[in-house]
Motif scaffolding. Structure first.
Motif, PDB file in Angstrom:
ATOM      1  N   LEU A   1      -6.481   4.923 -21.675  1.00 58.05           N
ATOM      2  CA  LEU A   1      -7.718   5.134 -21.555  1.00 58.05           C
ATOM      3  C   LEU A   1      -8.523   3.929 -20.215  1.00 58.05           C
ATOM      4  O   LEU A   1      -9.799   4.781 -19.993  1.00 58.05           O
ATOM      5  CB  LEU A   1      -8.474   4.533 -23.492  1.00 58.05           C
ATOM      6  N   GLY A   2      -8.265   3.258 -20.515  1.00 57.30           N
ATOM      7  CA  GLY A   2      -8.646   2.366 -19.414  1.00 57.30           C
ATOM      8  C   GLY A   2      -7.909   2.911 -18.496  1.00 57.30           C
ATOM      9  O   GLY A   2      -8.732   1.918 -17.155  1.00 57.30           O
TER      10      GLY A   2
ATOM     11  N   LEU B   1     -10.167  -0.512 -28.899  1.00 52.86           N
ATOM     12  CA  LEU B   1      -9.369   0.251 -29.373  1.00 52.86           C
ATOM     13  C   LEU B   1      -7.808  -0.558 -29.870  1.00 52.86           C
ATOM     14  O   LEU B   1      -7.855  -0.382 -31.233  1.00 52.86           O
ATOM     15  CB  LEU B   1      -9.172   1.159 -28.826  1.00 52.86           C
ATOM     16  N   GLY B   2      -7.880  -1.063 -28.580  1.00 57.80           N
ATOM     17  CA  GLY B   2      -6.477  -1.559 -29.197  1.00 57.80           C
ATOM     18  C   GLY B   2      -7.045  -3.516 -29.627  1.00 57.80           C
ATOM     19  O   GLY B   2      -5.222  -3.221 -30.159  1.00 57.80           O
TER      20      GLY B   2
ATOM     21  N   ILE C   1      -2.712   3.885 -26.923  1.00 61.19           N
ATOM     22  CA  ILE C   1      -4.064   4.875 -26.010  1.00 61.19           C
ATOM     23  C   ILE C   1      -5.157   3.796 -25.602  1.00 61.19           C
ATOM     24  O   ILE C   1      -5.612   4.845 -24.219  1.00 61.19           O
ATOM     25  CB  ILE C   1      -4.777   5.516 -26.791  1.00 61.19           C
ATOM     26  N   ALA C   2      -5.102   2.917 -25.647  1.00 58.54           N
ATOM     27  CA  ALA C   2      -6.105   1.707 -25.098  1.00 58.54           C
ATOM     28  C   ALA C   2      -6.516   1.866 -23.589  1.00 58.54           C
ATOM     29  O   ALA C   2      -6.603   1.742 -21.972  1.00 58.54           O
ATOM     30  CB  ALA C   2      -6.331   0.474 -25.722  1.00 58.54           C
ATOM     31  N   ARG C   3      -4.770   1.619 -23.284  1.00 51.06           N
ATOM     32  CA  ARG C   3      -3.777   1.657 -21.747  1.00 51.06           C
ATOM     33  C   ARG C   3      -4.557   2.396 -21.363  1.00 51.06           C
ATOM     34  O   ARG C   3      -5.034   2.508 -19.758  1.00 51.06           O
ATOM     35  CB  ARG C   3      -2.757   1.757 -21.870  1.00 51.06           C
TER      36      ARG C   3
ATOM     37  N   THR D   1     -17.976   9.702 -17.390  1.00 48.78           N
ATOM     38  CA  THR D   1     -16.979   7.970 -18.271  1.00 48.78           C
ATOM     39  C   THR D   1     -16.944   9.145 -18.999  1.00 48.78           C
ATOM     40  O   THR D   1     -15.181   9.255 -19.106  1.00 48.78           O
ATOM     41  CB  THR D   1     -18.369   7.137 -18.356  1.00 48.78           C
ATOM     42  N   LEU D   2     -16.816  10.104 -19.523  1.00 45.76           N
ATOM     43  CA  LEU D   2     -16.856  10.865 -21.351  1.00 45.76           C
ATOM     44  C   LEU D   2     -15.762  11.505 -20.680  1.00 45.76           C
ATOM     45  O   LEU D   2     -14.576  11.920 -20.693  1.00 45.76           O
ATOM     46  CB  LEU D   2     -18.126  11.152 -21.768  1.00 45.76           C
TER      47      LEU D   2
ATOM     48  N   ILE E   1     -14.243   9.614 -33.235  1.00 45.41           N
ATOM     49  CA  ILE E   1     -14.759   9.187 -31.828  1.00 45.41           C
ATOM     50  C   ILE E   1     -14.976   9.348 -31.322  1.00 45.41           C
ATOM     51  O   ILE E   1     -15.898   8.693 -30.498  1.00 45.41           O
ATOM     52  CB  ILE E   1     -12.882   9.464 -32.030  1.00 45.41           C
ATOM     53  N   ASP E   2     -15.215  10.677 -30.913  1.00 46.14           N
ATOM     54  CA  ASP E   2     -16.115  10.801 -30.173  1.00 46.14           C
ATOM     55  C   ASP E   2     -17.844  10.210 -29.685  1.00 46.14           C
ATOM     56  O   ASP E   2     -18.332   9.960 -28.777  1.00 46.14           O
ATOM     57  CB  ASP E   2     -16.663  12.660 -29.816  1.00 46.14           C
TER      58      ASP E   2
ATOM     59  N   GLU F   1     -22.956   9.005 -17.859  1.00 49.65           N
ATOM     60  CA  GLU F   1     -22.385   8.217 -19.526  1.00 49.65           C
ATOM     61  C   GLU F   1     -21.651   9.499 -19.155  1.00 49.65           C
ATOM     62  O   GLU F   1     -20.258   9.346 -19.850  1.00 49.65           O
ATOM     63  CB  GLU F   1     -23.798   8.338 -20.193  1.00 49.65           C
TER      64      GLU F   1
ATOM     65  N   GLU G   1      -7.619   3.480 -14.248  1.00 49.97           N
ATOM     66  CA  GLU G   1      -8.645   4.007 -13.425  1.00 49.97           C
ATOM     67  C   GLU G   1      -8.401   5.010 -12.813  1.00 49.97           C
ATOM     68  O   GLU G   1      -6.973   5.575 -13.027  1.00 49.97           O
ATOM     69  CB  GLU G   1      -8.819   2.899 -12.194  1.00 49.97           C
TER      70      GLU G   1
ATOM     71  N   PRO H   1     -14.727   2.252 -19.705  1.00 51.83           N
ATOM     72  CA  PRO H   1     -13.676   2.832 -20.914  1.00 51.83           C
ATOM     73  C   PRO H   1     -12.860   1.149 -20.945  1.00 51.83           C
ATOM     74  O   PRO H   1     -12.177   1.556 -21.602  1.00 51.83           O
ATOM     75  CB  PRO H   1     -12.939   3.661 -19.367  1.00 51.83           C
ATOM     76  N   ARG H   2     -12.568   0.137 -19.556  1.00 52.28           N
ATOM     77  CA  ARG H   2     -12.230  -0.958 -20.505  1.00 52.28           C
ATOM     78  C   ARG H   2     -12.264  -1.455 -21.066  1.00 52.28           C
ATOM     79  O   ARG H   2     -11.766  -2.135 -22.117  1.00 52.28           O
ATOM     80  CB  ARG H   2     -12.195  -1.016 -19.033  1.00 52.28           C
TER      81      ARG H   2
ATOM     82  N   SER I   1     -11.833  17.653 -28.742  1.00 50.42           N
ATOM     83  CA  SER I   1     -12.087  16.017 -28.370  1.00 50.42           C
ATOM     84  C   SER I   1     -11.866  15.440 -28.220  1.00 50.42           C
ATOM     85  O   SER I   1     -10.546  15.103 -28.269  1.00 50.42           O
ATOM     86  CB  SER I   1     -13.296  16.004 -30.187  1.00 50.42           C
ATOM     87  N   ILE I   2     -11.960  14.268 -28.175  1.00 50.50           N
ATOM     88  CA  ILE I   2     -11.160  12.958 -27.859  1.00 50.50           C
ATOM     89  C   ILE I   2     -10.528  12.796 -29.070  1.00 50.50           C
ATOM     90  O   ILE I   2      -9.365  12.372 -28.955  1.00 50.50           O
ATOM     91  CB  ILE I   2     -12.528  11.827 -27.835  1.00 50.50           C
TER      92      ILE I   2
ATOM     93  N   ALA J   1     -10.863   0.387 -23.693  1.00 54.55           N
ATOM     94  CA  ALA J   1      -9.650   0.174 -23.661  1.00 54.55           C
ATOM     95  C   ALA J   1      -9.647  -0.969 -24.718  1.00 54.55           C
ATOM     96  O   ALA J   1      -8.460  -0.989 -26.289  1.00 54.55           O
ATOM     97  CB  ALA J   1      -9.307   0.634 -23.247  1.00 54.55           C
TER      98      ALA J   1
ATOM     99  N   VAL K   1     -20.760   4.438 -24.844  1.00 52.73           N
ATOM    100  CA  VAL K   1     -21.115   4.307 -23.272  1.00 52.73           C
ATOM    101  C   VAL K   1     -23.001   4.187 -23.091  1.00 52.73           C
ATOM    102  O   VAL K   1     -23.121   3.577 -21.992  1.00 52.73           O
ATOM    103  CB  VAL K   1     -20.415   5.878 -22.591  1.00 52.73           C
TER     104      VAL K   1
ATOM    105  N   MET L   1     -12.289   9.957 -19.429  1.00 57.55           N
ATOM    106  CA  MET L   1     -11.583   9.220 -20.411  1.00 57.55           C
ATOM    107  C   MET L   1     -10.473  10.539 -21.079  1.00 57.55           C
ATOM    108  O   MET L   1     -10.024   9.822 -21.505  1.00 57.55           O
ATOM    109  CB  MET L   1     -12.165   8.489 -21.052  1.00 57.55           C
TER     110      MET L   1
END
Lengths: 109, 109
Positions: free
Chosen positions: B101-102, A101-102, B97-99, B31-32, A80-81, B28, B104, A94-95, B79-80, A98, A88, B35
């Motif tokens: 991840l995103g 993903l969902g 998970i999506a929630r 960002t990673l 997944i990484d 980048e 703020e 990230p949004r 790892s993620i 996300a 990215v 997350m």
DNA sequence: CTACTATATGTCATTATTGACATCGTAGCA
DNA sequence: TGCTACGATGTCAATAATGACATATAGTAG
């Protein structure tokens, strides 16, 4: 069956037919596969929208064309990484990730 | 007990002070890291809400207490994939998970 | 047909991640 | 005080992921 956004998936190595419902595939594993498939699809869409080849993306990722192909095929050897890194690199936030993903995977509601 | 929601993070190995703005940390990569931190926080919250110890979660994951601790610390060696697996094992759906991840990270704007 | 481009897939050596273990600190309890 | 549970952190052998390569297929020009 459907064709709106196509769902012709093979999911190399995992042998998923209709997502889950396969001997030896625990519900948790099915969830993980589902997420990977969603990310791999998002990656392909983004790459194609960007109008670049797998080789070009591979260069940005300091990877190889073959690995990008496996990424988009949701091969069991891609993490997944790596998928997230690819997204990215293609400008996904990230949004965005996300949201991918969902995404619901067609199957049973 | 605990103090519900906190942001006292160290992010072992990556040395992030206020998320990004650090020499050698590309946007980048920031960002990673962001997350990963979001996922690690979600993991801790979920585990605590479930009322189980790191050892108990480790057992479910067939991992060890030390690794769960590193997961929650967003250690650079986790790892993620592992974080996502942990969340799924705690009952999180792709949507959950999506929630996470995103989310703020509040930091500087 | 040939040549070129894009993508797919198998293999493998290198590298990164992982589980397990040891150890330490802290907090509660008898 | 000791004892126990929980969590943090460093190390390392075992395992998994990765990049690179070879090769294959399909499409498109020339």
């Amino acid at each position: 069956m459907e064709k709106s956004k196509q769902k012709r998936l093979k999911v190399r190595g995992w042998h998923v037919g209709s997502t889950s419902s396969f001997l030896g595939l625990r519900p948790e594993e099915a969830t993980l596969v589902e997420m990977k498939v969603n990310l791999s699809q998002a990656l392909r869409v983004r790459r194609e929208d960007a109008g670049i080849s797998q080789s070009a993306l591979a260069k940005r990722l300091r990877s190889s064309q073959s690995r990008v192909a496996k990424m988009e095929a949701a091969d069991r050897t891609v993490s997944i990484d790596l998928l997230v890194r690819g997204l990215v690199m293609l400008g996904a936030t990230p949004r965005d990730i996300a949201r991918a993903l969902g995404r619901e995977t067609g199957a049973a509601a």
